[in-house]
Design an enzyme around this catalytic site. Structure first.
Site, PDB file in Angstrom:
ATOM      1  N   TYR A  43       0.820  -1.215   0.000  1.00  0.00           N
ATOM      2  CA  TYR A  43       0.000   0.000   0.000  1.00  0.00           C
ATOM      3  C   TYR A  43       0.856   1.268   0.000  1.00  0.00           C
ATOM      4  O   TYR A  43       0.362   2.345  -0.327  1.00  0.00           O
ATOM      5  CB  TYR A  43      -0.921   0.055   1.225  1.00  0.00           C
ATOM      6  CG  TYR A  43      -1.903  -1.071   1.359  1.00  0.00           C
ATOM      7  CD1 TYR A  43      -2.130  -1.994   0.333  1.00  0.00           C
ATOM      8  CD2 TYR A  43      -2.630  -1.233   2.540  1.00  0.00           C
ATOM      9  CE1 TYR A  43      -3.034  -3.030   0.491  1.00  0.00           C
ATOM     10  CE2 TYR A  43      -3.543  -2.254   2.693  1.00  0.00           C
ATOM     11  CZ  TYR A  43      -3.737  -3.159   1.678  1.00  0.00           C
ATOM     12  OH  TYR A  43      -4.637  -4.180   1.833  1.00  0.00           O
ATOM     13  N   HIS A 103       0.358 -11.770   1.381  1.00  0.00           N
ATOM     14  CA  HIS A 103      -0.621 -10.924   0.706  1.00  0.00           C
ATOM     15  C   HIS A 103      -1.311 -11.643  -0.454  1.00  0.00           C
ATOM     16  O   HIS A 103      -2.525 -11.522  -0.627  1.00  0.00           O
ATOM     17  CB  HIS A 103       0.077  -9.654   0.209  1.00  0.00           C
ATOM     18  CG  HIS A 103      -0.838  -8.500  -0.001  1.00  0.00           C
ATOM     19  ND1 HIS A 103      -0.430  -7.185   0.050  1.00  0.00           N
ATOM     20  CD2 HIS A 103      -2.170  -8.444  -0.266  1.00  0.00           C
ATOM     21  CE1 HIS A 103      -1.453  -6.383  -0.167  1.00  0.00           C
ATOM     22  NE2 HIS A 103      -2.516  -7.124  -0.377  1.00  0.00           N
TER      23      HIS A 103
END
Length: 269
Positions: A43, A103
């Site tokens: 992110y 992830h």
């Protein structure tokens, strides 16, 4: 944080990439009652998230902080896992994560090597729990076979247009959390007639009705993104809404199907 039961609503930070706004959002959220903050190296906002946690009038031990290591960014070979978490801890300015996720199960993800390294993170105190993200049942079973630490969470897209019943059931049967990202379906779920009807019945916003449905199974939590205080408060208020069986059945009956997050190599391809 010692309680292993996550609150139903946490703070998602995906695409909250303006550093000043992100830090302020995290501070505001914690000070209004959020206790679960979700971020990821991919992110690009871990430094801002850490700044927001440090600025909040909430003790670090009362914040459940989760981040993720990305196979196409940090890499998931043993040494890359260690380098990745050390960088995350440095950016966040904390000494441990409460939860670290794989992830995506793509790139150089290898269940045996990667999850052994994640177990080592727990043993060394750099992370307290291990999770995975975007895993299907076959990959979840493989992960459970290789992990020494208990699997704590699988984070996936879940909303009324992508209900993921089989993953909810698997999480329930194996006693781990399902963490729902994009739980409002990028806002499109709020316009569903079933969601609007439930919201009107209870005199609440469509977001509250949607989040209450997403989190009505007792092992499912949601991490909606919000930035302004009004949206943060509205999302958090979903924890006070108790849907009755008719409400749940009404939203369960939504037949529209749409996935908003996709990538090459995803398990559902």
């Amino acid at each position: 944080m010692t309680d292993d039961r996550l609150p139903p609503i946490g703070l998602g930070t995906w695409e909250n990439d303006d550093p000043e706004q992100c830090a302020q959002t995290v501070t505001d959220a914690l000070e209004m009652g959020y206790r679960h903050v979700d971020t990821a190296r991919f992110y690009g906002n871990e430094a801002a998230v850490g700044e927001g946690i440090a600025a909040a009038d909430v003790a670090r031990e009362d914040v459940f902080l989760a981040s993720k290591l990305h196979p196409m960014a940090e890499g998931l070979a043993s040494d890359e896992v260690y380098d990745g978490i050390e960088e995350s801890l440095s950016l966040l300015e904390v000494d441990h994560l409460d939860l670290v996720y794989v992830h995506w199960p793509v790139g150089n993800y290898d269940a045996a090597e990667t999850l052994s390294a994640f177990d080592d993170l727990v043993d060394d105190g750099l992370a307290r729990r291990v999770g995975v993200s975007n895993f299907d049942i076959e990959l979840l079973e493989e992960a459970r076979d290789h992990l020494g630490a208990p699997l704590f969470a699988n984070q996936v897209e879940r909303h009324p247009m992508l209900p993921r019943e089989e993953l909810v059931a698997h999480a329930q049967s194996h006693d781990y959390h399902l963490v729902a990202y994009s739980p409002l379906g990028r806002g499109e779920a709020l316009d569903l007639p079933a969601v609007e009807a439930v919201a009107e019945k209870h005199g609440v916003s469509p977001a509250q009705a949607c989040l209450a449905w997403v989190t009505h199974p007792d092992n499912v939590v949601a991490v909606p993104k919000a930035t302004g205080p009004d949206h943060l408060e509205d999302n958090l208020a979903a924890t006070d809404l108790e849907l009755d069986p008719d409400d749940v059945e009404r939203i369960d009956a939504v037949t529209t199907r749409e996935r908003f997050v996709d990538r090459e190599g995803a398990p559902w391809k």
